[in-house]
Design a protein around this motif. Structure first.
Motif, PDB file in Angstrom:
ATOM      1  N   VAL A  37       0.596  -1.131   0.090  1.00  0.00           N
ATOM      2  CA  VAL A  37       0.357   0.125   0.270  1.00  0.00           C
ATOM      3  C   VAL A  37       1.008   1.669  -0.133  1.00  0.00           C
ATOM      4  O   VAL A  37       0.442   2.086  -0.503  1.00  0.00           O
ATOM      5  CB  VAL A  37      -0.772  -0.307   0.588  1.00  0.00           C
ATOM      6  CG1 VAL A  37      -1.409   0.991   1.814  1.00  0.00           C
ATOM      7  CG2 VAL A  37      -1.566  -1.274   1.339  1.00  0.00           C
ATOM      8  N   THR A  38       2.329   1.094   0.066  1.00  0.00           N
ATOM      9  CA  THR A  38       2.564   2.841   0.754  1.00  0.00           C
ATOM     10  C   THR A  38       3.367   3.083  -0.293  1.00  0.00           C
ATOM     11  O   THR A  38       3.784   3.954  -0.781  1.00  0.00           O
ATOM     12  CB  THR A  38       3.893   2.137   2.295  1.00  0.00           C
ATOM     13  OG1 THR A  38       2.653   1.736   3.658  1.00  0.00           O
ATOM     14  CG2 THR A  38       4.578   3.058   2.836  1.00  0.00           C
ATOM     15  N   PHE A  39       4.071   0.961  -0.919  1.00  0.00           N
ATOM     16  CA  PHE A  39       4.820   1.749  -1.927  1.00  0.00           C
ATOM     17  C   PHE A  39       4.345   1.501  -3.519  1.00  0.00           C
ATOM     18  O   PHE A  39       3.837   0.008  -3.710  1.00  0.00           O
ATOM     19  CB  PHE A  39       6.257   0.729  -1.937  1.00  0.00           C
ATOM     20  CG  PHE A  39       7.080   1.452  -0.621  1.00  0.00           C
ATOM     21  CD1 PHE A  39       8.590   2.396  -0.561  1.00  0.00           C
ATOM     22  CD2 PHE A  39       6.906   0.563   1.084  1.00  0.00           C
ATOM     23  CE1 PHE A  39       8.600   2.300   0.478  1.00  0.00           C
ATOM     24  CE2 PHE A  39       7.083   0.602   1.933  1.00  0.00           C
ATOM     25  CZ  PHE A  39       8.558   1.835   1.722  1.00  0.00           C
ATOM     26  N   GLU A  40       4.335   2.540  -4.244  1.00  0.00           N
ATOM     27  CA  GLU A  40       3.832   2.531  -5.032  1.00  0.00           C
ATOM     28  C   GLU A  40       4.308   1.574  -6.297  1.00  0.00           C
ATOM     29  O   GLU A  40       4.465   1.078  -7.700  1.00  0.00           O
ATOM     30  CB  GLU A  40       4.022   3.869  -5.965  1.00  0.00           C
ATOM     31  CG  GLU A  40       2.446   4.378  -5.772  1.00  0.00           C
ATOM     32  CD  GLU A  40       3.039   5.470  -3.997  1.00  0.00           C
ATOM     33  OE1 GLU A  40       4.306   5.308  -3.501  1.00  0.00           O
ATOM     34  OE2 GLU A  40       2.295   6.774  -3.809  1.00  0.00           O
ATOM     35  N   TYR A  41       5.983   2.275  -6.229  1.00  0.00           N
ATOM     36  CA  TYR A  41       7.111   1.229  -7.117  1.00  0.00           C
ATOM     37  C   TYR A  41       7.802  -0.172  -6.145  1.00  0.00           C
ATOM     38  O   TYR A  41       8.475  -0.085  -4.456  1.00  0.00           O
ATOM     39  CB  TYR A  41       7.665   2.176  -7.637  1.00  0.00           C
ATOM     40  CG  TYR A  41       6.991   3.038  -8.626  1.00  0.00           C
ATOM     41  CD1 TYR A  41       7.396   2.940 -10.239  1.00  0.00           C
ATOM     42  CD2 TYR A  41       6.867   4.214  -8.043  1.00  0.00           C
ATOM     43  CE1 TYR A  41       6.699   3.728 -10.620  1.00  0.00           C
ATOM     44  CE2 TYR A  41       6.612   5.031  -9.170  1.00  0.00           C
ATOM     45  CZ  TYR A  41       6.760   4.522 -10.571  1.00  0.00           C
ATOM     46  OH  TYR A  41       5.784   5.605 -11.344  1.00  0.00           O
ATOM     47  N   LEU A  42       7.014  -1.364  -6.857  1.00  0.00           N
ATOM     48  CA  LEU A  42       7.812  -2.887  -5.824  1.00  0.00           C
ATOM     49  C   LEU A  42       9.157  -3.500  -6.594  1.00  0.00           C
ATOM     50  O   LEU A  42       8.508  -3.941  -7.748  1.00  0.00           O
ATOM     51  CB  LEU A  42       6.879  -3.319  -6.289  1.00  0.00           C
ATOM     52  CG  LEU A  42       5.809  -2.967  -4.667  1.00  0.00           C
ATOM     53  CD1 LEU A  42       4.571  -4.037  -4.107  1.00  0.00           C
ATOM     54  CD2 LEU A  42       6.417  -2.276  -3.794  1.00  0.00           C
ATOM     55  N   ILE A  43      10.445  -2.946  -6.793  1.00  0.00           N
ATOM     56  CA  ILE A  43      11.150  -2.945  -7.409  1.00  0.00           C
ATOM     57  C   ILE A  43      12.327  -4.485  -7.000  1.00  0.00           C
ATOM     58  O   ILE A  43      12.693  -4.205  -5.942  1.00  0.00           O
ATOM     59  CB  ILE A  43      12.544  -1.730  -7.485  1.00  0.00           C
ATOM     60  CG1 ILE A  43      11.320  -0.358  -7.791  1.00  0.00           C
ATOM     61  CG2 ILE A  43      13.152  -1.805  -9.049  1.00  0.00           C
ATOM     62  CD1 ILE A  43      11.289  -0.641  -9.418  1.00  0.00           C
ATOM     63  N   ALA A  44      11.512  -4.729  -8.079  1.00  0.00           N
ATOM     64  CA  ALA A  44      12.674  -6.434  -7.869  1.00  0.00           C
ATOM     65  C   ALA A  44      13.783  -6.685  -8.087  1.00  0.00           C
ATOM     66  O   ALA A  44      14.079  -5.963  -8.948  1.00  0.00           O
ATOM     67  CB  ALA A  44      11.413  -8.122  -7.919  1.00  0.00           C
ATOM     68  N   MET A  45      15.162  -7.762  -7.853  1.00  0.00           N
ATOM     69  CA  MET A  45      15.811  -7.606  -8.586  1.00  0.00           C
ATOM     70  C   MET A  45      16.279  -9.013  -8.846  1.00  0.00           C
ATOM     71  O   MET A  45      16.969  -8.891 -10.497  1.00  0.00           O
ATOM     72  CB  MET A  45      17.506  -8.177  -7.435  1.00  0.00           C
ATOM     73  CG  MET A  45      17.250  -7.144  -6.123  1.00  0.00           C
ATOM     74  SD  MET A  45      18.163  -5.014  -6.822  1.00  0.00           S
ATOM     75  CE  MET A  45      16.350  -4.019  -6.215  1.00  0.00           C
ATOM     76  N   ASP A  46      15.291 -10.244  -8.874  1.00  0.00           N
ATOM     77  CA  ASP A  46      15.211 -11.354  -9.965  1.00  0.00           C
ATOM     78  C   ASP A  46      14.127 -11.961 -10.217  1.00  0.00           C
ATOM     79  O   ASP A  46      12.773 -10.796  -9.382  1.00  0.00           O
ATOM     80  CB  ASP A  46      16.483 -12.251  -9.554  1.00  0.00           C
ATOM     81  CG  ASP A  46      16.184 -12.508  -8.029  1.00  0.00           C
ATOM     82  OD1 ASP A  46      15.219 -13.127  -7.991  1.00  0.00           O
ATOM     83  OD2 ASP A  46      16.906 -13.162  -7.331  1.00  0.00           O
ATOM     84  N   LEU A  47      13.767 -12.882 -10.525  1.00  0.00           N
ATOM     85  CA  LEU A  47      12.904 -12.989 -11.486  1.00  0.00           C
ATOM     86  C   LEU A  47      11.561 -14.100  -9.850  1.00  0.00           C
ATOM     87  O   LEU A  47      11.020 -13.677  -9.813  1.00  0.00           O
ATOM     88  CB  LEU A  47      13.128 -13.876 -12.841  1.00  0.00           C
ATOM     89  CG  LEU A  47      13.091 -13.496 -13.319  1.00  0.00           C
ATOM     90  CD1 LEU A  47      13.145 -14.570 -14.294  1.00  0.00           C
ATOM     91  CD2 LEU A  47      11.718 -12.605 -14.382  1.00  0.00           C
ATOM     92  N   GLU A  48      13.277 -14.415  -9.117  1.00  0.00           N
ATOM     93  CA  GLU A  48      11.915 -15.381  -7.797  1.00  0.00           C
ATOM     94  C   GLU A  48      11.531 -14.076  -6.684  1.00  0.00           C
ATOM     95  O   GLU A  48      10.374 -14.373  -6.386  1.00  0.00           O
ATOM     96  CB  GLU A  48      13.224 -16.060  -7.795  1.00  0.00           C
ATOM     97  CG  GLU A  48      13.058 -16.793  -6.335  1.00  0.00           C
ATOM     98  CD  GLU A  48      14.228 -17.484  -6.252  1.00  0.00           C
ATOM     99  OE1 GLU A  48      15.199 -17.541  -4.826  1.00  0.00           O
ATOM    100  OE2 GLU A  48      13.947 -18.194  -6.325  1.00  0.00           O
TER     101      GLU A  48
END
Ligand code: 4NP
Length: 164
Positions: free
Chosen positions: A83-94
């Motif tokens: 909810v707090t973060f509009e951008y959830l930035i993942a490092m890898d596919l897992e």
């Protein structure tokens, strides 16, 4: 401050990749005079390292680049983080799969390296920041370079300068 855009970097352990991404991105926003526009944090999908500082190899590379390497690891908190973060930035596919499995809104979830303009058009399998934890020190230099190359494009996107 209200109106901040939330950017959360996510890896597995929150001691190597996502802390580095957070340090690099926070430094970039500060140098651009944009720091107060963003709420920036990092976390891990696992909680094994919660409460610890960053991996010493991440700290060494970050400090060599003049970055503030202070960090306290934490685990992902799906209920509030989604909810707090509009951008959830993942490092890898897992990491990304885990976020989606836990109910992250699909439109908020991105791979960090998808913002690297040099990698435009590459398949997703090439848009990952590989886990450097079990490798040697040079893996951490390579990890920094990947993160650094992507953060400029990410800032353009989250500051609304780019339609990527
Ligand atoms: P990170 O690296 O996800 O980039 O923080 C790792 C750190 C610790 C572990 C795995 C990956 N671990 O298995 O403890």
């Amino acid at each position: 401050m209200t109106g901040q855009t939330g950017v959360l970097f996510i890896c597995l352990g929150n001691i190597c990749r996502s802390p580095m991404a957070r340090m690099v991105f926070a430094d970039l926003t500060t140098r651009r005079g944009l720091a107060n526009r963003f709420l920036i944090d990092s976390c891990g999908t696992g909680d094994w390292h919660a409460g610890e500082g960053a991996d010493p190899r991440t700290v060494a590379v970050a400090r060599a680049r003049g970055l503030d390497a202070s960090h306290i690891a934490r685990a992902l908190r799906p209920g509030t983080d989604f909810v707090t973060f509009e951008y959830l930035i993942a490092m890898d596919l897992e990491n990304r799969s885990r976020l989606l499995h836990l109910g992250a809104p699909r439109e908020r979830v991105h791979l960090l390296r998808a913002f690297d303009p040099a990698l435009s058009g590459r398949p997703e399998s090439e848009l990952v920041v590989p886990d450097p934890y079990y490798g040697g020190d040079n893996g951490f230099e390579a990890m920094y370079e990947m993160v650094n190359s992507a953060c400029e494009g990410l800032l353009a996107r989250v500051s609304g300068e780019s339609g990527q």
